[in-house]
Motif scaffolding. Structure first.
Motif, short mmCIF file in Angstrom:
data_model
loop_
_atom_site.label_atom_id
_atom_site.label_comp_id
_atom_site.label_asym_id
_atom_site.label_seq_id
_atom_site.Cartn_x
_atom_site.Cartn_y
_atom_site.Cartn_z
N THR A 77 1.02 -1.02 0.10
CA THR A 77 0.03 0.16 -0.01
C THR A 77 1.01 1.31 -0.15
O THR A 77 2.27 1.37 -0.11
CB THR A 77 -0.75 0.07 1.07
N ILE A 78 0.17 2.50 0.11
CA ILE A 78 1.02 3.61 0.05
C ILE A 78 1.80 3.54 1.29
O ILE A 78 2.79 4.34 1.32
CB ILE A 78 -0.02 4.94 0.06
N TYR A 79 1.49 3.03 2.13
CA TYR A 79 2.51 2.99 3.55
C TYR A 79 3.78 2.41 3.26
O TYR A 79 4.71 2.88 3.72
CB TYR A 79 1.69 1.97 4.66
N ASP A 80 3.72 1.45 2.39
CA ASP A 80 5.05 0.63 2.05
C ASP A 80 5.89 1.67 1.01
O ASP A 80 7.20 1.71 1.40
CB ASP A 80 4.70 -0.60 1.34
N VAL A 81 5.25 2.43 0.45
CA VAL A 81 5.89 3.46 -0.46
C VAL A 81 6.78 4.45 0.54
O VAL A 81 7.71 4.88 0.40
CB VAL A 81 4.91 4.11 -1.39
N LEU A 82 5.59 4.91 1.36
CA LEU A 82 6.09 5.98 2.54
C LEU A 82 7.23 5.66 3.12
O LEU A 82 8.33 6.56 3.48
CB LEU A 82 5.08 6.63 3.23
N GLY A 84 9.67 3.42 2.27
CA GLY A 84 10.71 3.18 1.48
C GLY A 84 10.82 1.84 1.04
O GLY A 84 11.97 1.22 0.62
N GLU A 85 9.67 0.78 1.24
CA GLU A 85 9.77 -0.70 1.08
C GLU A 85 9.00 -0.82 -0.42
O GLU A 85 8.97 -1.95 -0.50
CB GLU A 85 9.23 -1.37 2.22
N ALA A 86 8.52 0.08 -1.09
CA ALA A 86 8.07 -0.28 -2.26
C ALA A 86 8.08 1.04 -3.06
O ALA A 86 8.27 2.28 -2.59
CB ALA A 86 6.55 -0.55 -2.14
N LYS A 121 17.20 9.42 11.48
CA LYS A 121 18.26 9.39 10.13
C LYS A 121 17.48 8.93 8.94
O LYS A 121 17.79 9.22 7.89
CB LYS A 121 19.46 8.81 10.67
N LEU A 122 16.46 7.74 9.30
CA LEU A 122 15.98 7.07 8.03
C LEU A 122 15.00 8.10 7.46
O LEU A 122 14.63 8.14 6.30
CB LEU A 122 15.41 5.76 8.50
N PHE A 123 14.23 8.89 8.37
CA PHE A 123 13.08 9.78 8.16
C PHE A 123 13.54 11.25 8.33
O PHE A 123 12.80 11.72 9.40
CB PHE A 123 11.97 9.37 8.33
N PRO A 124 14.47 11.67 7.83
CA PRO A 124 14.86 13.34 8.34
C PRO A 124 13.78 14.25 8.01
O PRO A 124 13.74 15.23 8.67
CB PRO A 124 16.24 13.76 7.54
N ALA A 125 12.91 13.96 6.96
CA ALA A 125 11.48 14.94 6.70
C ALA A 125 10.47 14.13 6.56
O ALA A 125 9.90 14.03 5.60
CB ALA A 125 12.20 15.44 5.60
N PRO A 126 9.88 13.69 7.65
CA PRO A 126 8.81 12.91 7.84
C PRO A 126 7.26 13.59 7.04
O PRO A 126 6.54 12.81 6.86
CB PRO A 126 8.46 12.52 9.22
N TYR A 128 7.57 15.14 4.47
CA TYR A 128 7.27 15.28 3.02
C TYR A 128 7.55 14.10 2.27
O TYR A 128 8.09 13.79 1.10
CB TYR A 128 8.63 16.16 2.68
N LEU A 129 7.25 12.78 2.97
CA LEU A 129 7.29 11.69 2.43
C LEU A 129 6.44 11.24 1.10
O LEU A 129 6.90 10.88 0.18
CB LEU A 129 7.02 10.50 3.30
N LEU A 130 5.24 11.80 1.19
CA LEU A 130 4.56 11.89 0.22
C LEU A 130 4.59 12.51 -0.98
O LEU A 130 4.77 12.10 -2.11
CB LEU A 130 2.99 12.20 0.51
N LYS A 131 5.20 13.65 -0.90
CA LYS A 131 5.69 14.60 -1.80
C LYS A 131 6.72 14.06 -2.60
O LYS A 131 6.97 13.93 -4.10
CB LYS A 131 6.25 16.03 -1.17
N ASN A 132 7.75 13.54 -1.81
CA ASN A 132 8.84 12.86 -2.60
C ASN A 132 8.22 11.56 -3.51
O ASN A 132 8.81 11.33 -4.49
CB ASN A 132 9.92 12.43 -1.46
#
Length: 272
Positions: A77-82, A84-86, A121-126, A128-132
């Motif tokens: 799902t979109i969660y996996d994308v956000l 970084g696992e898809a 460190k894995l998610f420095p800009a939490p 903006y995950l969808l924007k990316n």
């Protein structure tokens, strides 16, 4: 006015020169028709020839339901994308001509996953995950619509910060109207931090003509925003209709059975 022409089969359209208009349908009040608005806008835009995608950023996963897809069957799902696992292409589904990037209850894990100090460190800009993530697909569409949750949470902040425009649906009743101002306040605070987000306007939804409360509240709503140049109340009114509920229940969106949403799409984007 719409910024993109209709999709054609011309090979020249394959160049990545266009960028989608990204629109969140948002309200800090639940039960105002966000999902129905996103669903019917999407099928309406497709019926007019526009390449359209829907992103579900609500953990309830009702976009899948509205398009006849079982959210329990979703492997990614979109969660996996956000997290970084898809990739976006890995989760894409298509129904009724609309490309869908769906969610389910896993999205409720986003905040604890990306906001913990252990993962900073894995998610420095939490926010903006969808924007990316949309950077992977935004050149493929004319319009990308985002269904949001009614909470001021990490998925909602991601939705707003990824958007170019916001539509606020509102039932003409007290709590829903209060939700309009909460939503505007939230968006204004984001704008003040430098985000370029435009409030397209307020869409009256689930309006009952025979209810005096709705008529009075709708008139009052129009008066309150008549002198607000940057926020309008749309002329189109979405009336409460059993056919809208049946379409969602059966997972069969049909713009021919929701003509007011097609009128709304044409009003918003000045499509002839």
């Amino acid at each position: 006015m719409a910024r993109h022409s209709k999709t054609t089969n011309n090979a020249n359209d394959a160049n990545n020169s266009k960028t989608a208009r990204i629109i969140s349908v948002a309200s800090q009040k639940g039960g105002v028709g966000k999902t129905a608005t996103v669903t019917n806008m999407a099928v309406g835009l497709v019926s007019l020839g526009y390449k359209t995608a829907v992103i579900d950023m609500d953990a309830q996963g009702h976009i899948a339901f509205s398009f006849g897809i079982k959210k329990a069957d979703l492997r990614k799902t979109i969660y996996d994308v956000l997290i970084g696992e898809a990739k976006m292409r890995d989760i894409k589904q298509t129904a009724f001509g609309v490309d869908l990037y769906l969610s389910n209850n896993s999205l409720s894990n986003l905040s604890p996953k990306v906001m913990t100090n252990l993962n900073s460190k894995l998610f420095p800009a939490p926010k903006y995950l969808l924007k990316n993530a949309l950077g992977q697909i935004k050149t493929q569409y004319d319009y990308i619509l985002i269904d949001t949750s009614p909470s001021n949470d990490i998925p909602t902040m991601n939705s707003l910060l990824a958007s170019t425009d916001i539509i606020i649906p509102a039932l003409p009743e007290g709590l829903s109207v209060d939700g309009i101002f909460d939503t505007i306040y939230l968006i204004k605070s984001i704008q003040e931090q430098g985000a370029k987000i435009n409030i397209l306007g307020i869409l009256p939804t689930m309006v009952q003509d025979h209810t005096n409360l709705h008529n009075v509240m709708l008139q009052d709503l129009r008066r309150r925003f008549a002198e607000t140049p940057d926020i309008k109340v749309f002329d189109t009114v979405i009336k409460r209709a059993i056919r809208h509920g049946l379409a969602q229940t059966h997972g069969e969106p049909d713009i021919n059975k929701a003509p007011e949403y097609l009128s709304f799409v044409k009003e918003v984007f000045a499509i002839a």
